[in-house]
Design a protein around this motif. Structure first.
Motif, PDB file in Angstrom:
ATOM      1  N   VAL A   1      -2.027  33.254 -52.938  1.00 31.29           N
ATOM      2  CA  VAL A   1      -2.683  33.446 -54.410  1.00 31.29           C
ATOM      3  C   VAL A   1      -1.894  35.277 -55.373  1.00 31.29           C
ATOM      4  O   VAL A   1      -1.963  35.708 -54.539  1.00 31.29           O
ATOM      5  CB  VAL A   1      -4.359  34.014 -54.405  1.00 31.29           C
ATOM      6  N   ASP A   2      -1.026  34.202 -55.921  1.00 36.47           N
ATOM      7  CA  ASP A   2      -0.532  35.309 -56.514  1.00 36.47           C
ATOM      8  C   ASP A   2      -1.338  35.221 -58.215  1.00 36.47           C
ATOM      9  O   ASP A   2      -1.232  34.235 -58.537  1.00 36.47           O
ATOM     10  CB  ASP A   2       1.059  34.604 -56.862  1.00 36.47           C
TER      11      ASP A   2
ATOM     12  N   LEU B   1       5.739  31.848 -55.916  1.00 34.82           N
ATOM     13  CA  LEU B   1       5.174  32.274 -56.893  1.00 34.82           C
ATOM     14  C   LEU B   1       5.913  33.683 -57.659  1.00 34.82           C
ATOM     15  O   LEU B   1       6.965  33.370 -57.895  1.00 34.82           O
ATOM     16  CB  LEU B   1       4.146  33.573 -55.267  1.00 34.82           C
ATOM     17  N   ALA B   2       5.270  34.137 -58.670  1.00 36.18           N
ATOM     18  CA  ALA B   2       6.221  34.939 -59.546  1.00 36.18           C
ATOM     19  C   ALA B   2       6.467  36.299 -58.579  1.00 36.18           C
ATOM     20  O   ALA B   2       6.740  36.319 -57.122  1.00 36.18           O
ATOM     21  CB  ALA B   2       5.277  35.599 -60.020  1.00 36.18           C
TER      22      ALA B   2
ATOM     23  N   ASN C   1       1.021  28.791 -58.553  1.00 37.41           N
ATOM     24  CA  ASN C   1       0.745  30.297 -58.475  1.00 37.41           C
ATOM     25  C   ASN C   1      -0.028  30.477 -56.772  1.00 37.41           C
ATOM     26  O   ASN C   1      -0.309  30.928 -56.178  1.00 37.41           O
ATOM     27  CB  ASN C   1      -0.245  30.971 -59.233  1.00 37.41           C
TER      28      ASN C   1
ATOM     29  N   PRO D   1      -1.342  36.857 -61.811  1.00 44.57           N
ATOM     30  CA  PRO D   1       0.275  37.302 -62.780  1.00 44.57           C
ATOM     31  C   PRO D   1       0.086  38.403 -63.500  1.00 44.57           C
ATOM     32  O   PRO D   1      -1.904  38.577 -63.394  1.00 44.57           O
ATOM     33  CB  PRO D   1      -0.353  35.701 -64.210  1.00 44.57           C
TER      34      PRO D   1
ATOM     35  N   GLU E   1      10.567  34.500 -54.545  1.00 42.48           N
ATOM     36  CA  GLU E   1      11.192  33.907 -55.691  1.00 42.48           C
ATOM     37  C   GLU E   1      12.067  32.855 -54.693  1.00 42.48           C
ATOM     38  O   GLU E   1      12.477  33.020 -53.547  1.00 42.48           O
ATOM     39  CB  GLU E   1      12.303  34.841 -56.601  1.00 42.48           C
TER      40      GLU E   1
ATOM     41  N   ASP F   1      -5.983  23.796 -60.511  1.00 39.57           N
ATOM     42  CA  ASP F   1      -5.630  25.451 -61.592  1.00 39.57           C
ATOM     43  C   ASP F   1      -7.174  26.559 -60.921  1.00 39.57           C
ATOM     44  O   ASP F   1      -7.508  25.395 -60.447  1.00 39.57           O
ATOM     45  CB  ASP F   1      -5.657  25.504 -62.879  1.00 39.57           C
TER      46      ASP F   1
ATOM     47  N   ILE G   1      -5.109  30.596 -63.665  1.00 37.48           N
ATOM     48  CA  ILE G   1      -3.744  31.085 -63.166  1.00 37.48           C
ATOM     49  C   ILE G   1      -3.788  29.394 -62.348  1.00 37.48           C
ATOM     50  O   ILE G   1      -4.486  28.725 -62.126  1.00 37.48           O
ATOM     51  CB  ILE G   1      -4.972  31.845 -61.532  1.00 37.48           C
TER      52      ILE G   1
ATOM     53  N   THR H   1       0.559  29.402 -52.502  1.00 36.24           N
ATOM     54  CA  THR H   1       0.821  28.465 -51.946  1.00 36.24           C
ATOM     55  C   THR H   1      -0.153  28.218 -50.639  1.00 36.24           C
ATOM     56  O   THR H   1      -0.596  29.231 -50.097  1.00 36.24           O
ATOM     57  CB  THR H   1       2.115  29.262 -51.942  1.00 36.24           C
TER      58      THR H   1
ATOM     59  N   TYR I   1       0.064  39.934 -55.021  1.00 32.29           N
ATOM     60  CA  TYR I   1      -0.419  38.296 -54.590  1.00 32.29           C
ATOM     61  C   TYR I   1      -1.387  38.873 -53.244  1.00 32.29           C
ATOM     62  O   TYR I   1      -1.450  39.832 -52.210  1.00 32.29           O
ATOM     63  CB  TYR I   1       0.524  37.355 -54.216  1.00 32.29           C
TER      64      TYR I   1
END
Length: 1013
Positions: A161-162, A10-11, A119, A164, A16, A107, A115, A121, A85
Motif C-alpha cells: 500500500v503506497d 506504486l509511486a 496505489n 501518496p 516505478e 479505492d 487513495i 499492489t 509504502y
C-alpha cells in the motif's frame, strides 16, 4: 480493477515500472504448495467458495510450514505515513478446485479523501523449497499468474500500500476481493494515515555485492562472483530499486581493477568502480561506499614475488608488496576524489577472527592505509562477542573510526563511544529488527548484510546468495528485502522522534523531551547487542510485536509534534468494554503451541550407566534421522532434475535421544560415517567456544523463564562445550562416553549426562514442563548441515525448533495411553488404554497409601478402562497408586500423588502490549480439580491512577494450557495488571499478576486542543 492483468505501480517512494520487475521476465519458476485441509470453522462465504483468505503475521513461515492463523483474521489493518509504502501478508487456501480466479482491490476512502486502487499492489510469494532453481535466499514476489488453482493449494500474498506524499491524515477503508467460479470472498481493509512524514535516513544500509561486472572466464585472482545480469546497463535499475527500499549503501567485494605492471610502474583501471559510484550518485544514494581491497593486496603480493629478490615466508605477504600497494592506493584515492564518489571507506581484509591468513593481510596493509588515508579505513571483523579465549577489538586497539562488527559486546560498545568511533553492524540478519530497532539501540551508523547478487564458488560447486533478482527489465523483490525495508521505516520513525525530542529541549520543554526519549528506550532496551544472542532472541519476536513498538513510536511522535505546535493531546480509550475469552489448547497439539516437532521425555527412576548405546527404553524413539537445513536443501535441489536424484545426496545419518532423572538430563546421539580419526575434524578441547568448528553434534535447549538458550557441542573425540547466551558454562561434572566405529563405514555414538545445576535449576523439572529443543549436526568434512528443527539457515532460529515435555513417567509396559493428572480430595475418575498383551485375568486397581483398593476392575486382555473413586481430605500429600496385577504378581504400578483442592494460574508467556482497539493474547496453565462443577475464570484489572475493573466471567472447558484473550476496549492507555482466579477453589499461592501496556487505539483519533484551553 483486477491485479492480474495490469501492473499496479506504486509511486516513486515504492516502485516505478522502470526498475521494479513484478513478473520475473518469465524466467522464474512458480510451483505452489499443496497442503491438507486444516480443521477450522469456515463462514458461509468460505464454505460456498471452497477457499479462505486471512491476514497473517509478516514473519509467518512459508513453504511446508505455511499455516493459516487460527482463528482466521478476516480483516487487514495497516498504519502508515505519507510518502512511504507499507506491506502486509495474506494467506489464501483453496480446498476446492478454483476456476476463473481474480483478485480486485477498491479505492481507499476517508471522509472524501481517496487513495486510488492503483496505489495497491498484490504479489505472490514464490516458495523457495519448491523452486530452488530461482537461486534466491527468500521468496521472490511476483504478480499472481493464476487462472485456476487445484484443490489443496496454499498461496501466500503480499499487499503493498503506497501512501501518496500528500495524503490527508485519517482512517481509510476499502476492500480486497477474491472471486472464482465457486464464489467470492471480501476482506475489509483499514489504513490509518498519520499526520507526519518520515525523514530520509543518513544511516547507511545495504548489502555486500560483487564489486565487478559479470565475466565469463575467471582471470587469475579475479574470480567471477557476479550473475550474468550484473552489467553496466542494469546498474541504474539496481540502485534505483535500492533507493526505493530506503537502502543507500553497498560493500563492493572482489573488485577487479585491471592492474598491470608496465616498465616497473603500477597502472590501475578503476572504470568499473567508477561506474558503480556514478550509478549510486544518479540514484540518489546518500550512504557509504565501502570497497574491498583484498584482490589488490593479492595482486601486489603476486607481483612482488615475481619481481623481487627479497626473501619471504611462504604464507606471509612479500615485504615488497607494500611498494606496489601504495601507488595503487593513491591512484584509487585520486580517482574517487576527482569523480566525487559517494563517501567511501576501504578495508584491507575482513573477518580476522577466522584465522591467521586474514590476520596477516590486515596486519601487513593496515599501516599503509594509516599512512596514506587514515580517515578512510573500515574494520569489518568477527573477532569479538563469541567468548573466545582471546578476543581482539581491532577497531579500538588500532584507533579506527569505522568499526563494523557482526557481534558487539558491552565493553567494545562502551570503548567505541569513548573513542568517538562509528558503531556499525553487519550480518546480524536480514530482518526487520536487525535493520531497524537494533540500529537505534546501538546508535549505529549503518548495517550491511551478506550478500546480494552473489554467485560464489565453494569446493568446486556454485553457491548463491541473493535478496533481489536483477534483470534487464528491473529488479524482482523478495520477502526478505521487504522485511529489511520495514526495519528502515522503524529506524526512520525513531530518528523523527529523536529530532522531536531535541526540538522540545531547545524550547525548554524537558518533561516532554524526556517522555519522547523514554519511548525510544522502552522499545529498544530489551534488544541484545551480542550477535549470537540477538539472532536467537529475535526468532521469538513476532511481527505483531514489532508493529506495536512502531505504533508506540508513532503515538509518541504525534504527541511530541502536537506539543511543539502548542496543542494538548487527550489520550482516549477505545469504545467498548474489556472482556476475557479462554481457549483450552488441546493436548498433543498445544503442548508446543505451533512448534514443528515435539517429544515427550521419560524419567528414569535410577541413574543410568553410560555405555554409548542408549538401548534403555527410557530414551524412547528420539528425533529420528535429521534432514538438511532448508538453505542447503534448496541449493542441492537446484542441481537435481528429479526427486530420485535429490535422494542420492541424502545427508549422513544423525539422530538424538533424551531422557532425565532426579539429578540431571541424559543425552545420546548417533552419527554416521564420522570417526574419531583423521580426516575428521576433532582437535578442539573441552570448553572451547569454537568447538562447533569441529565435526560436531549440537544440542540446543531453551529453559522456561530464561531469556538465553543453552548450546551443548560435542565432537567425536569427546570434547564438549556448553554455551549460554554466548558465554561459556564450566561443566566439570559433565560425563560423556564416545563409541566408534559403529559399523564398517565408521560412525560414532555419544552418551552423556548434564546435572540440573548447569541449567541454573535447583532440581528436576516438574511433570508437564516444556522446553524448546533442537538437535543439529555440523559435518564440515562432508559440507553437511542438518537439523531436527526445520531451520532456514541457522541452528539458532528458535522459532523453528521443536519442543520436549518432561512427562514425569517411565516407559510403560502396560499402558498404551494414560493421562495422569494429580488426584484430589473428593470424587475422581481415571481413564486410559491398556496394551493388548496384558495377560487375561489381570486386575487394575486404585489403591490408597495403606494399599487398600478404592476401586478395581478386571481388564481381561487389554483395551480401555475407567476407574471412579473418592479420596478423603485427610489423604492430602499421601501417595496413592494405580496398580496392574495378575494374581499375586504385580505387572506395573504408577504413582498418583494426592494434591490439595487448589487452583493455580501460571503465566506462560504472550504479549506485553496491545493497541486499545485490539486484543491481548496470553498463555497460561490454568489448573484446578477436574471435578469442579461449571468452572469459570474471573479477572481483575488494575490500571493507571488506581483504576480497578472486574472482568465478566469466562467459562473453562478443562484444566491445562490455555490461550487467554483480553479485549482491550475501554482501557485507558497506560500500564495495567491482570490477575486471574478460579472462583470457588482456594488459590494454591499468591495470585500472580501479568503486567502489560495499553497503547492508544489505532483506529480512533485522539482529541487535541490548544494549550491552556
Amino acid at each position: 480493477m483486477s491485479l492480474f492483468f495490469c501492473m499496479l505501480g506504486l509511486a516513486a517512494s515504492a516502485a516505478e515500472p522502470a526498475f521494479w520487475n513484478t513478473d520475473g521476465a518469465g524466467e522464474l519458476s512458480r510451483r505452489r504448495l499443496t497442503a491438507a485441509l486444516p480443521a477450522m470453522a469456515w463462514n458461509a462465504d468460505e464454505e460456498a467458495a471452497g477457499m479462505a483468505l486471512s491476514a497473517m503475521d509478516l514473519n509467518s513461515p512459508l513453504g511446508d510450514r505455511f499455516r493459516l492463523p487460527e482463528p482466521l483474521v478476516r480483516h487487514l489493518d495497516l498504519v502508515g505515513t505519507p510518502g512511504d509504502y507499507y506491506t502486509a501478508l495474506l494467506g489464501l487456501y483453496a480446498w476446492q478446485p478454483q476456476r476463473n480466479l481474480t483478485l480486485e482491490v477498491s479505492d481507499l476512502v476517508a471522509d472524501g479523501a481517496v487513495i486510488p486502487a492503483a496505489n495497491l499492489t498484490v504479489l505472490e510469494a514464490i516458495d523457495n523449497a519448491l523452486n530452488p532453481e530461482n537461486r534466491v535466499l527468500t521468496e521472490p514476489l511476483l504478480k499472481p499468474d493464476w487462472i485456476a488453482l487445484p484443490a489443496g493449494t496454499a498461496v501466500p500474498l503480499m499487499v503493498f500500500v503506497d501512501i501518496p506524499a500528500g495524503a490527508r491524515p485519517g482512517i481509510y477503508r476499502g476492500t480486497l476481493r477474491v472471486e472464482s467460479a465457486n464464489g467470492s470472498l471480501r476482506l475489509p481493509l483499514r489504513l490509518r494515515v498519520m499526520a507526519f512524514r518520515l525523514p530520509e535516513l543518513t544511516e547507511s544500509a545495504g548489502f555486500f555485492v560483487p564489486g565487478h561486472f559479470h565475466i565469463e572466464t575467471d582471470r587469475g585472482i579475479y574470480v567471477n562472483m557476479a550473475p550474468a545480469s550484473l552489467i553496466p546497463e542494469n546498474l541504474d535499475h539496481f540502485f534505483r530499486f535500492y533507493r526505493s527500499r530506503r537502502l543507500n549503501s553497498v560493500v563492493l567485494c572482489h573488485v577487479a581493477p585491471g592492474l598491470q605492471l608496465a616498465d616497473g610502474n603500477v597502472q590501475a583501471d578503476f572504470r568499473e568502480l567508477s561506474q558503480f559510484a556514478a550509478a549510486m550518485r544518479r540514484a540518489g544514494l546518500n550512504g557509504k561506499l565501502i570497497i574491498d581491497l583484498r584482490p589488490i593486496t593479492w595482486w601486489c603480493n603476486t607481483v612482488a614475488r615475481q619481481n623481487s629478490t627479497l626473501p619471504a615466508e611462504p604464507d606471509a605477504f612479500h615485504p615488497a608488496s607494500a611498494d606496489y600497494f601504495r601507488p595503487v592506493l593513491r591512484q584509487l584515492l585520486e580517482t574517487a576524489e576527482k569523480e566525487n564518489w559517494p563517501d567511501w571507506y576501504f578495508f584491507p581484509e575482513e573477518e580476522m577472527g577466522n584465522g591467521p591468513r586474514q590476520q596477516r593481510g590486515y596486519d601487513f596493509f593496515l599501516p599503509i592505509l594509516q599512512e596514506v588515508c587514515p580517515q578512510r579505513i573500515a574494520v569489518i571483523d568477527n573477532d569479538i562477542g563469541y567468548n573466545r579465549r582471546v578476543e581482539v577489538d581491532r577497531g579500538h586497539r588500532d584507533r579506527i573510526v569505522h568499526r563494523q562488527y557482526n557481534s558487539w559486546t558491552e565493553q567494545a560498545w562502551a570503548d567505541a563511544r569513548r573513542d568517538g568511533a562509528e558503531v556499525w553492524t553487519y550480518n546480524y540478519d536480514i530482518s526487520r529488527l536487525a535493520a531497524g530497532l537494533l540500529q537505534q539501540r546501538l546508535g549505529s551508523r549503518g548495517h550491511h548484510q551478506w550478500a546480494d547478487l552473489w554467485t560464489g564458488k565453494r569446493k568446486n560447486s556454485t553457491v548463491f546468495w541473493g535478496y533481489s533478482i536483477l534483470t534487464g527489465r528491473g529488479v524482482v523483490t523478495t520477502r526478505g528485502m521487504e522485511r529489511f525495508h520495514d526495519g528502515r521505516l522503524d529506524l526512520a520513525a525513531c530518528k523523527l522522534l529523536e529530532q522531536s525530542a531535541g526540538e522540545l529541549r531547545k524550547r525548554g520543554n524537558d518533561t516532554a523531551a524526556q517522555m519522547a526519549e523514554k519511548t525510544l528506550q522502552d522499545v529498544t532496551a530489551d534488544i541484545p547487542i551480542n550477535g549470537t544472542r540477538f539472532r536467537s532472541w529475535q526468532c521469538l519476536v513476532p511481527n505483531r510485536e514489532i508493529d506495536l513498538r512502531r505504533w508506540k513510536i508513532f503515538t509518541a511522535i504525534e504527541r511530541a509534534q502536537q506539543q511543539l505546535s502548542g496543542q494538548l493531546a487527550n489520550e482516549i480509550a477505545a469504545g467498548g468494554t474489556p472482556a476475557l475469552t479462554v481457549e483450552r489448547i488441546a493436548d498433543g497439539t498445544g503442548k508446543n503451541d505451533g512448534l514443528p516437532q515435539f517429544m515427550a521425555l521419560f524419567q528414569t527412576p535410577s541413574p543410568l550407566r553410560l555405555d554409548g548405546r542408549h538401548e534403555e527404553p527410557v530414551y524412547g524413539d528420539g528425533t529420528g534421522a535429521i534432514p538438511y537445513i532448508l538453505q542447503q536443501e534448496n541449493a542441492i535441489r537446484a542441481k537435481c532434475s528429479s526427486e530420485e536424484e535429490f535422494k542420492s545426496f541424502a545427508p549422513s545419518y544423525a539422530a538424538a535421544y533424551l531422557c532425565y532423572g532426579y539429578d540431571g538430563l541424559y543425552f545420546a546421539a548417533d552419527a554416521g560415517l564420522q570417526t574419531a580419526k583423521e580426516p575428521f575434524l576433532r582437535q578442539r578441547q573441552n570448553d572451547d567456544p569454537e568447538l562447533w568448528r569441529d565435526d560436531s553434534l549440537q544440542f540446543f535447549f531453551l529453559v522456561p523463564e530464561q531469556e538465553d538458550s543453552y548450546q551443548l557441542t560435542v565432537n567425536s573425540a569427546g570434547g564438549r562445550t556448553l554455551m549460554h547466551g554466548g558465554r561459556g558454562v564450566p561443566i566439570p561434572d559433565c560425563e560423556i562416553l564416545v563409541r566408534s566405529p559403529l559399523d564398517a563405514d565408521g560412525g560414532i555414538a555419544v552418551e552423556g549426562f548434564l546435572p540440573w545445576e548447569y541449567f541454573d535449576l535447583p532440581g528436576m523439572p516438574s511433570p508437564g514442563t516444556e522446553w524448546r529443543f533442537n538437535f543439529a549436526r555440523q559435518f564440515h568434512t562432508r559440507d553437511q548441515l542438518t537439523s531436527w528443527g526445520r531451520v532456514d539457515w541457522s541452528f539458532q532460529q528458535r522459532e523453528f525448533w521443536g519442543g520436549v515435555c518432561f512427562s514425569g513417567q517411565s516407559p510403560s509396559r502396560a499402558f498404551a495411553q494414560l493421562a495422569l493428572p494429580a488426584v484430589y480430595p473428593g470424587p475422581n475418575r481415571l481413564a486410559g488404554l491398556l496394551q493388548q498383551e496384558v495377560p487375561a485375568g489381570a486386575v487394575l486397581a486404585v489403591e490408597n497409601a495403606a494399599g487398600e483398593a478404592a476401586d478395581a476392575l478386571p481388564v481381561g486382555s487389554g483395551g480401555s478402562f475407567a476407574l471412579s473413586f473418592v479420596v478423603p481430605a485427610a489423604d492430602i500429600g499421601s501417595k496413592w497408586q494405580l496398580v496392574l496385577r495378575c494374581g499375586d504378581r504385580e505387572i506395573e504400578h504408577l504413582p498418583l500423588p494426592v494434591q490439595p483442592l487448589q487452583a493455580t494460574v501460571a503465566w506462560r508467556g504472550g504479549e506485553d502490549k496491545v493497541s486499545g482497539d485490539d486484543t491481548l493474547t496470553l498463555l497460561a496453565d490454568v489448573c484446578y480439580p477436574s471435578g469442579l462443577f461449571r468452572p469459570v475464570l474471573t479477572g481483575k484489572l488494575l490500571g493507571p491512577a488506581g483504576i480497578e475493573l472486574t472482568l465478566p466471567e469466562a467459562p473453562l472447558s478443562a484444566p491445562g494450557r490455555c490461550r487467554i484473550r483480553l479485549q482491550a476496549a475501554g482501557l485507558t492507555p497506560g500500564r495495567w495488571q491482570l490477575r486471574l482466579e478460579v472462583p470457588g477453589v482456594k488459590p494454591a499461592g499468591p495470585v500472580e499478576a501479568m503486567e502489560f501496556e495499553v497503547l492508544p487505539p489505532r483506529f480512533e483519533f485522539r482529541e487535541s486542543k490548544p494549550a491552556g484551553k
